[in-house]
Design a protein around this motif. Sequence first.
Motif, PDB file in Angstrom:
ATOM      1  N   ASN A  82      -1.191  44.634  42.300  1.00 13.01           N
ATOM      2  CA  ASN A  82      -0.216  45.719  42.402  1.00 13.01           C
ATOM      3  C   ASN A  82      -0.479  46.718  41.270  1.00 13.01           C
ATOM      4  OD1 ASN A  82       2.037  47.405  42.422  1.00 13.01           O
ATOM      5  ND2 ASN A  82       3.403  45.776  43.093  1.00 13.01           N
ATOM      6  N   TYR A  83      -1.212  47.761  41.604  1.00 11.92           N
ATOM      7  CA  TYR A  83      -1.604  48.787  40.634  1.00 11.92           C
ATOM      8  C   TYR A  83      -0.382  49.429  39.995  1.00 11.92           C
ATOM      9  CZ  TYR A  83      -4.584  52.605  38.866  1.00 11.92           C
ATOM     10  OH  TYR A  83      -5.267  53.488  38.083  1.00 11.92           O
ATOM     11  N   ARG A  84       0.643  49.695  40.820  1.00  9.60           N
ATOM     12  CA  ARG A  84       1.863  50.339  40.308  1.00  9.60           C
ATOM     13  C   ARG A  84       2.585  49.469  39.279  1.00  9.60           C
ATOM     14  NH1 ARG A  84       2.428  54.653  43.834  1.00  9.60           N
ATOM     15  NH2 ARG A  84       2.049  54.197  46.018  1.00  9.60           N
ATOM     16  N   ALA A  85       2.399  48.142  39.393  1.00  4.61           N
ATOM     17  CA  ALA A  85       3.055  47.213  38.471  1.00  4.61           C
ATOM     18  C   ALA A  85       2.159  46.864  37.280  1.00  4.61           C
ATOM     19  CB  ALA A  85       3.453  45.938  39.219  1.00  4.61           C
ATOM     20  N   GLY A  86       1.017  47.568  37.151  1.00  5.82           N
ATOM     21  CA  GLY A  86       0.153  47.358  35.999  1.00  5.82           C
ATOM     22  C   GLY A  86      -1.011  46.401  36.224  1.00  5.82           C
ATOM     23  N   GLN A  87      -1.156  45.864  37.434  1.00  5.07           N
ATOM     24  CA  GLN A  87      -2.283  44.972  37.730  1.00  5.07           C
ATOM     25  C   GLN A  87      -3.485  45.842  38.095  1.00  5.07           C
ATOM     26  OE1 GLN A  87      -0.551  42.542  40.848  1.00  5.07           O
ATOM     27  NE2 GLN A  87      -0.187  40.892  39.396  1.00  5.07           N
ATOM     28  N   ARG A  88      -4.260  46.219  37.098  1.00  5.98           N
ATOM     29  CA  ARG A  88      -5.321  47.207  37.304  1.00  5.98           C
ATOM     30  C   ARG A  88      -6.716  46.645  37.083  1.00  5.98           C
ATOM     31  NH1 ARG A  88      -2.241  52.659  35.286  1.00  5.98           N
ATOM     32  NH2 ARG A  88      -0.545  52.379  36.775  1.00  5.98           N
ATOM     33  N   ASP A  89      -6.840  45.346  36.988  1.00  2.00           N
ATOM     34  CA  ASP A  89      -8.147  44.708  36.823  1.00  2.00           C
ATOM     35  C   ASP A  89      -8.855  44.720  38.177  1.00  2.00           C
ATOM     36  OD1 ASP A  89     -10.361  43.057  36.453  1.00  2.00           O
ATOM     37  OD2 ASP A  89      -9.226  41.530  35.346  1.00  2.00           O
ATOM     38  N   ARG A  90      -9.905  45.512  38.292  1.00  2.95           N
ATOM     39  CA  ARG A  90     -10.614  45.673  39.566  1.00  2.95           C
ATOM     40  C   ARG A  90     -11.192  44.351  40.074  1.00  2.95           C
ATOM     41  NH1 ARG A  90     -15.704  47.959  41.861  1.00  2.95           N
ATOM     42  NH2 ARG A  90     -15.139  49.547  43.396  1.00  2.95           N
ATOM     43  N   ARG A  91     -11.460  43.436  39.153  1.00  5.32           N
ATOM     44  CA  ARG A  91     -11.997  42.132  39.576  1.00  5.32           C
ATOM     45  C   ARG A  91     -11.035  41.389  40.504  1.00  5.32           C
ATOM     46  NH1 ARG A  91     -13.470  40.166  33.668  1.00  5.32           N
ATOM     47  NH2 ARG A  91     -11.427  41.101  33.493  1.00  5.32           N
ATOM     48  N   LEU A  92      -9.743  41.619  40.359  1.00  2.00           N
ATOM     49  CA  LEU A  92      -8.769  41.006  41.259  1.00  2.00           C
ATOM     50  C   LEU A  92      -8.909  41.565  42.675  1.00  2.00           C
ATOM     51  CD1 LEU A  92      -5.591  40.926  38.993  1.00  2.00           C
ATOM     52  CD2 LEU A  92      -6.914  38.948  39.807  1.00  2.00           C
ATOM     53  N   LEU A  93      -9.112  42.880  42.771  1.00  2.00           N
ATOM     54  CA  LEU A  93      -9.304  43.498  44.082  1.00  2.00           C
ATOM     55  C   LEU A  93     -10.617  43.029  44.702  1.00  2.00           C
ATOM     56  CD1 LEU A  93      -8.216  45.429  46.210  1.00  2.00           C
ATOM     57  CD2 LEU A  93      -9.303  47.311  44.962  1.00  2.00           C
ATOM     58  N   GLU A  94     -11.676  42.980  43.924  1.00  2.00           N
ATOM     59  CA  GLU A  94     -12.960  42.473  44.404  1.00  2.00           C
ATOM     60  C   GLU A  94     -12.810  41.042  44.923  1.00  2.00           C
ATOM     61  OE1 GLU A  94     -15.367  42.908  40.912  1.00  2.00           O
ATOM     62  OE2 GLU A  94     -15.553  45.085  41.169  1.00  2.00           O
ATOM     63  N   ALA A 119      -4.193  49.476  48.683  1.00  2.00           N
ATOM     64  CA  ALA A 119      -4.193  50.942  48.691  1.00  2.00           C
ATOM     65  C   ALA A 119      -2.907  51.542  49.254  1.00  2.00           C
ATOM     66  CB  ALA A 119      -5.395  51.462  49.479  1.00  2.00           C
ATOM     67  N   GLY A 120      -2.014  50.724  49.777  1.00  2.00           N
ATOM     68  CA  GLY A 120      -0.751  51.223  50.312  1.00  2.00           C
ATOM     69  C   GLY A 120       0.325  51.225  49.240  1.00  2.00           C
ATOM     70  N   ILE A 121       1.362  50.459  49.467  1.00  2.00           N
ATOM     71  CA  ILE A 121       2.517  50.418  48.569  1.00  2.00           C
ATOM     72  C   ILE A 121       2.143  49.959  47.155  1.00  2.00           C
ATOM     73  CG2 ILE A 121       3.262  48.071  49.182  1.00  2.00           C
ATOM     74  CD1 ILE A 121       5.640  51.025  48.688  1.00  2.00           C
ATOM     75  N   TYR A 122       1.049  49.192  47.018  1.00  2.00           N
ATOM     76  CA  TYR A 122       0.626  48.724  45.692  1.00  2.00           C
ATOM     77  C   TYR A 122      -0.088  49.807  44.890  1.00  2.00           C
ATOM     78  CZ  TYR A 122       1.907  43.806  46.498  1.00  2.00           C
ATOM     79  OH  TYR A 122       2.578  42.625  46.712  1.00  2.00           O
ATOM     80  N   GLY A 123      -0.432  50.939  45.529  1.00  2.00           N
ATOM     81  CA  GLY A 123      -0.852  52.126  44.813  1.00  2.00           C
ATOM     82  C   GLY A 123      -2.263  52.178  44.245  1.00  2.00           C
ATOM     83  N   TRP A 124      -3.156  51.268  44.666  1.00  2.00           N
ATOM     84  CA  TRP A 124      -4.521  51.358  44.146  1.00  2.00           C
ATOM     85  C   TRP A 124      -5.117  52.690  44.610  1.00  2.00           C
ATOM     86  CZ3 TRP A 124      -6.291  47.344  41.105  1.00  2.00           C
ATOM     87  CH2 TRP A 124      -7.578  47.527  40.578  1.00  2.00           C
ATOM     88  N   PRO A 125      -5.782  53.438  43.722  1.00  2.00           N
ATOM     89  CA  PRO A 125      -6.360  54.737  44.120  1.00  2.00           C
ATOM     90  C   PRO A 125      -7.297  54.566  45.323  1.00  2.00           C
ATOM     91  CG  PRO A 125      -6.415  54.492  41.738  1.00  2.00           C
ATOM     92  CD  PRO A 125      -5.993  53.165  42.301  1.00  2.00           C
ATOM     93  N   LYS A 126      -7.066  55.370  46.352  1.00  2.00           N
ATOM     94  CA  LYS A 126      -7.752  55.188  47.628  1.00  2.00           C
ATOM     95  C   LYS A 126      -9.270  55.240  47.507  1.00  2.00           C
ATOM     96  CE  LYS A 126      -7.624  58.200  51.074  1.00  2.00           C
ATOM     97  NZ  LYS A 126      -7.235  58.975  52.264  1.00  2.00           N
ATOM     98  N   ASP A 127      -9.801  56.201  46.758  1.00  2.00           N
ATOM     99  CA  ASP A 127     -11.255  56.311  46.640  1.00  2.00           C
ATOM    100  C   ASP A 127     -11.862  55.045  46.049  1.00  2.00           C
ATOM    101  OD1 ASP A 127     -11.225  58.832  47.745  1.00  2.00           O
ATOM    102  OD2 ASP A 127     -11.404  59.888  45.829  1.00  2.00           O
ATOM    103  N   ASP A 128     -11.217  54.489  45.030  1.00  2.00           N
ATOM    104  CA  ASP A 128     -11.750  53.269  44.424  1.00  2.00           C
ATOM    105  C   ASP A 128     -11.530  52.060  45.338  1.00  2.00           C
ATOM    106  OD1 ASP A 128     -13.105  51.922  42.250  1.00  2.00           O
ATOM    107  OD2 ASP A 128     -11.180  50.943  41.855  1.00  2.00           O
ATOM    108  N   ALA A 129     -10.420  52.043  46.071  1.00  2.00           N
ATOM    109  CA  ALA A 129     -10.184  50.950  47.021  1.00  2.00           C
ATOM    110  C   ALA A 129     -11.286  50.920  48.076  1.00  2.00           C
ATOM    111  CB  ALA A 129      -8.810  51.094  47.678  1.00  2.00           C
ATOM    112  N   ILE A 130     -11.671  52.095  48.566  1.00  2.00           N
ATOM    113  CA  ILE A 130     -12.744  52.192  49.562  1.00  2.00           C
ATOM    114  C   ILE A 130     -14.072  51.759  48.945  1.00  2.00           C
ATOM    115  CG2 ILE A 130     -14.123  53.805  50.948  1.00  2.00           C
ATOM    116  CD1 ILE A 130     -11.468  55.425  51.323  1.00  2.00           C
ATOM    117  N   ALA A 131     -14.383  52.269  47.748  1.00  2.00           N
ATOM    118  CA  ALA A 131     -15.635  51.909  47.073  1.00  2.00           C
ATOM    119  C   ALA A 131     -15.715  50.404  46.847  1.00  2.00           C
ATOM    120  CB  ALA A 131     -15.754  52.660  45.742  1.00  2.00           C
ATOM    121  N   CYS A 132     -14.636  49.817  46.390  1.00  2.00           N
ATOM    122  CA  CYS A 132     -14.598  48.376  46.131  1.00  2.00           C
ATOM    123  C   CYS A 132     -14.858  47.594  47.412  1.00  2.00           C
ATOM    124  CB  CYS A 132     -13.249  47.999  45.535  1.00  2.00           C
ATOM    125  SG  CYS A 132     -13.100  46.244  45.137  1.00  2.00           S
ATOM    126  N   ALA A 133     -14.173  47.954  48.484  1.00  2.00           N
ATOM    127  CA  ALA A 133     -14.346  47.257  49.757  1.00  2.00           C
ATOM    128  C   ALA A 133     -15.790  47.325  50.223  1.00  2.00           C
ATOM    129  CB  ALA A 133     -13.419  47.852  50.821  1.00  2.00           C
TER     130      ALA A 133
END
Length: 167
Positions: A82-94, A119-133
Amino acid sequence: MTTITTVQGDITQQAVHAIVNAANNAMRGGGGVDGAIHRAGGRAILEDCIQRFPDGLATGDAGWTTAGAMAAKWVIHTVGPNYRAGQRDRRLLESCYRRSLEVADELGARTIAFPLISAGIYGWPKDDAIACAVEVLGAFDGSVEEARLVAFDEGTYADIAARINLG
């Protein structure tokens, strides 16, 4: 090698072996993609979640349930950061993408449909969400033949298609 494709549409309508659900830690349904999947699949998904995940699921992990009334055989639930809640470690998304693919491999799923996790309600920036996927799906070495990224809207579809083509 896994082929990455993209479609614009409703993830619950995808004719694939497994659909990935962007779940929350409680694993009891929610809003957005999670709510849509639970509604489309019916009560069987929630009952399976309660049985298989009595204590929920950790961020970055994945597990499976029945797909209930949907065309897919399985739902692979993963809890994005949850990016909006401060969970910004990209390794978690990966990890969400990687663990979902590992679960698909264990199940013998050859086709899998993903939303853009977090990338929805959790607010991860869309461009990076796409790149990560695209990065994680493209690097996966397993038996999944097609990983489909499902975009609900035309703009997101175009952004994903452009990233896949850059590849």
